[in-house]
Design an enzyme around this catalytic site. Structure first.
Site, PDB file in Angstrom:
ATOM      1  N   LYS A 121       0.366  -7.807  20.557  1.00  0.00           N
ATOM      2  CA  LYS A 121      -0.992  -8.445  21.346  1.00  0.00           C
ATOM      3  C   LYS A 121      -1.624  -9.465  20.284  1.00  0.00           C
ATOM      4  O   LYS A 121      -2.027 -10.438  20.687  1.00  0.00           O
ATOM      5  CB  LYS A 121      -1.731  -7.466  22.085  1.00  0.00           C
ATOM      6  CG  LYS A 121      -2.360  -8.008  23.479  1.00  0.00           C
ATOM      7  CD  LYS A 121      -2.653  -7.070  24.207  1.00  0.00           C
ATOM      8  CE  LYS A 121      -3.383  -5.704  23.722  1.00  0.00           C
ATOM      9  NZ  LYS A 121      -3.876  -4.724  24.992  1.00  0.00           N
ATOM     10  N   GLU A 150       0.899  -1.237  -0.052  1.00  0.00           N
ATOM     11  CA  GLU A 150       0.013   0.044  -0.064  1.00  0.00           C
ATOM     12  C   GLU A 150       0.846   1.146  -0.031  1.00  0.00           C
ATOM     13  O   GLU A 150       0.283   2.323   0.206  1.00  0.00           O
ATOM     14  CB  GLU A 150      -0.928  -0.031   1.233  1.00  0.00           C
ATOM     15  CG  GLU A 150      -0.391  -0.038   2.590  1.00  0.00           C
ATOM     16  CD  GLU A 150      -1.984  -0.211   3.445  1.00  0.00           C
ATOM     17  OE1 GLU A 150      -2.139   0.872   3.962  1.00  0.00           O
ATOM     18  OE2 GLU A 150      -1.915  -1.486   3.775  1.00  0.00           O
ATOM     19  N   CYS A 179      -3.151  -4.731   4.095  1.00  0.00           N
ATOM     20  CA  CYS A 179      -2.034  -5.439   4.507  1.00  0.00           C
ATOM     21  C   CYS A 179      -1.859  -7.107   3.913  1.00  0.00           C
ATOM     22  O   CYS A 179      -1.109  -7.563   4.315  1.00  0.00           O
ATOM     23  CB  CYS A 179      -2.192  -5.740   6.076  1.00  0.00           C
ATOM     24  SG  CYS A 179      -1.864  -4.046   6.820  1.00  0.00           S
ATOM     25  N   HIS A 230      -0.599 -12.286  10.657  1.00  0.00           N
ATOM     26  CA  HIS A 230      -0.549 -10.959  10.459  1.00  0.00           C
ATOM     27  C   HIS A 230      -0.213 -10.377  11.682  1.00  0.00           C
ATOM     28  O   HIS A 230      -0.839 -10.688  12.627  1.00  0.00           O
ATOM     29  CB  HIS A 230      -1.629 -10.176   9.734  1.00  0.00           C
ATOM     30  CG  HIS A 230      -1.590  -8.708   9.783  1.00  0.00           C
ATOM     31  ND1 HIS A 230      -0.401  -8.256   8.942  1.00  0.00           N
ATOM     32  CD2 HIS A 230      -2.477  -7.908  10.012  1.00  0.00           C
ATOM     33  CE1 HIS A 230      -0.615  -6.767   9.131  1.00  0.00           C
ATOM     34  NE2 HIS A 230      -1.676  -6.537   9.691  1.00  0.00           N
TER      35      HIS A 230
END
Ligand SMILES: [Zn+2]
Lengths: 140, 355
Positions: free
Chosen positions: B249, B89, B121, B244
């Protein structure tokens, strides 16, 4: 900025394509179609390995037009492992970490940013060798 | 819902013949972003992110990753590559493909396809999936799929801590020449408005907390479960899982929800050291895992792209991996090549400030 000239030189600039003399075996960069050693016609393309070492270098603080955004940068003479001596920028290194004889490798980087509207010019620069194990292996 | 009709599997088996990572050498510590924008208060989502040098962009980074992939593949001639596809992107041009420049630089032109892929993504895994189809149908013997980004975030935005630079390139080819073979892939896509960037805008916008549960977690887990159900595999069958990684977290907690252990996650988790490299994020995690993998290992890869969707892939590593791992720089070598910069240098390098 010269679009046709940049386009014509792409193979040379993107991947270090030069020539080899079929008569005496001299490896020629940049391509000039005549062997500088034996003066025979030499038009066989050869992609150079991109390995070499720093022969000498200087830091450019006042760059020519079009290169301002990268200043200050280090300009070096690189002795390619195939023989020819070429002028190129060093990248990914600070001036106080450069030594004469330092092994370097070719990378393709932005040479001119082109501002907000112009074409970007990509070309070869050299950086300290990254992957020691590969380059420690014997090669021709 | 997921059965043999929804799983994606080519007619001829396809695998990874060569792979290569790239990460620029500069790092912006998250505490620098916090120092400038919050006076150092509050936690940071990662330790630091990678930042491209002033002479780097998605083109130059893709070229280096592609050269690493070709070095591992030891292809006799780059002109054998029938497609060069770059997912990103942050393509440097709005109009003019990244892929033609990369194809020219690696010597794949002119008898090749070239295209730039976009899907936030997951643009990189889109290219990967298309390459599987291209080769698996018999249209091509080799195709190159790249996921690479120099992610941009609005100064002071929550994403500025994590928007990083890096990615990986994959040369795909016939299974018999591969270091890892695709067992199948599976996609899960919905219209979810979690993150976007309108035309002519420099920085993206996002739905804040909305990016978690209905976006990232839902798509990642649905794609992973769909693939494993269809293949009849379970988390215990995999040596590594790579998801991904937009922050430290999310991938840990999604992996746990799916039934994976922290041990299966850790080798492919780079976000803490390089940030979220968008289209390159899951693909560079896969490269780090391939650097460590042994023959017979099974890997699960799941991307996520906002807007939104996930592609899941199951891979089995072959004997060929052993001699190819050392032919190019390891992913961790790039991660370890680290030069810390301050916020002011970051602002100059990323073009947020010009003379
Ligand atoms: Zn000669």
């Amino acid at each position: 900025m010269n679009i046709p000239r940049n386009w014509r030189l792409q193979q040379q600039r993107y991947r270090l394509e030069g020539e080899v003399c079929e008569k005496c075996g001299a490896r020629i960069f940049p391509a000039r179609d005549i062997c500088p050693e034996c003066e025979a016609p030499a038009k066989t393309p050869l992609v150079f390995s991109g390995k070499g070492e720093v022969y000498s270098y200087t830091t450019v603080h006042t760059p020519p037009q079009g290169f301002e955004e990268f200043a200050p940068y280090i300009l070096a003479l690189i002795q390619l492992e195939e023989g020819p001596l070429i002028t190129a920028q060093l990248t990914d290194v600070d001036a106080d970490h450069v030594d004469i004889g330092m092994p370097v490798e070719m990378v393709t980087r932005k040479v001119q940013g082109g501002g907000a509207e112009g074409p970007i010019v990509y070309g070869y620069k050299f950086r300290p060798v990254l992957h020691a194990t590969v380059h420690a292996a014997p090669h021709e | 819902m997921s059965d043999t009709t929804t799983i994606l599997r080519p007619e001829h088996p396809v695998g990874i013949v060569g792979y290569g990572a790239y990460v620029p050498r500069y790092r912006l510590p998250a505490r620098e972003v916090s120092r400038v924008w919050t006076g150092g208060y509050g936690g940071t989502p990662i330790k630091e992110k990678s930042v491209p040098g002033p002479d780097e962009d998605v083109v130059t980074m893709s070229i280096e990753a592609a050269r690493n992939a070709l070095a591992r593949a030891a292809l006799p001639d780059p002109a054998l590559i029938r497609a060069v596809w770059v997912g990103s992107e942050s393509h440097p041009y709005a109009v003019k493909p990244t892929s033609t420049i990369v194809a020219e630089a690696i010597g794949a032109t002119p008898h090749t396809q070239a295209a730039d892929w976009e899907f936030a993504c997951k643009a990189g895994t889109e290219a990967l999936q298309a390459a599987i189809g291209f080769i698996g149908s018999g249209m091509a013997r080799y195709a190159l799929a790249i996921g690479m980004d120099t992610a941009q975030a609005r100064p002071g935005d929550a994403l500025e801590y994590t928007a990083g630079a890096g990615g990986a390139a994959y040369l795909l080819g016939p299974a018999e020449e591969s270091l890892a073979v695709f067992e199948g892939s599976f996609s899960y896509v919905t219209d979810t408005p979690d993150f976007w960037r309108r035309a002519y805008q420099h920085y993206p916008s996002h739905g804040g907390r909305f990016t978690g549960q209905p976006a990232y977690f839902k798509h990642i887990t649905a794609a992973a479960r769909g693939l494993m159900d269809a293949l009849g595999t379970s988390p215990a069958d995999y040596t590594y899982v790579v998801l991904h990684q937009p922050n430290a977290k999310f991938p840990k907690s999604a992996a746990k929800k799916l039934g994976f252990t922290p041990e299966q996650v850790k080798d492919g988790l780079l976000v803490n050291e390089i940030g979220n490299v968008y289209a390159g994020s899951s693909l560079i995690g896969l490269a780090a895992v391939l650097d460590e993998a042994r023959p017979g290992d099974r890997l699960l890869l799941v991307s996520y792209g906002s807007g939104a969707g996930s592609d899941a892939f199951s891979l089995r590593v072959t004997e060929a991996i052993v001699e190819r791992q050392g032919r190019a720089p390891l992913t961790r070598e790039y991660v370890a090549r680290r030069v810390e910069i301050d916020y002011a240098t970051y602002v100059r390098f990323t073009g947020k400030l010009r003379k």
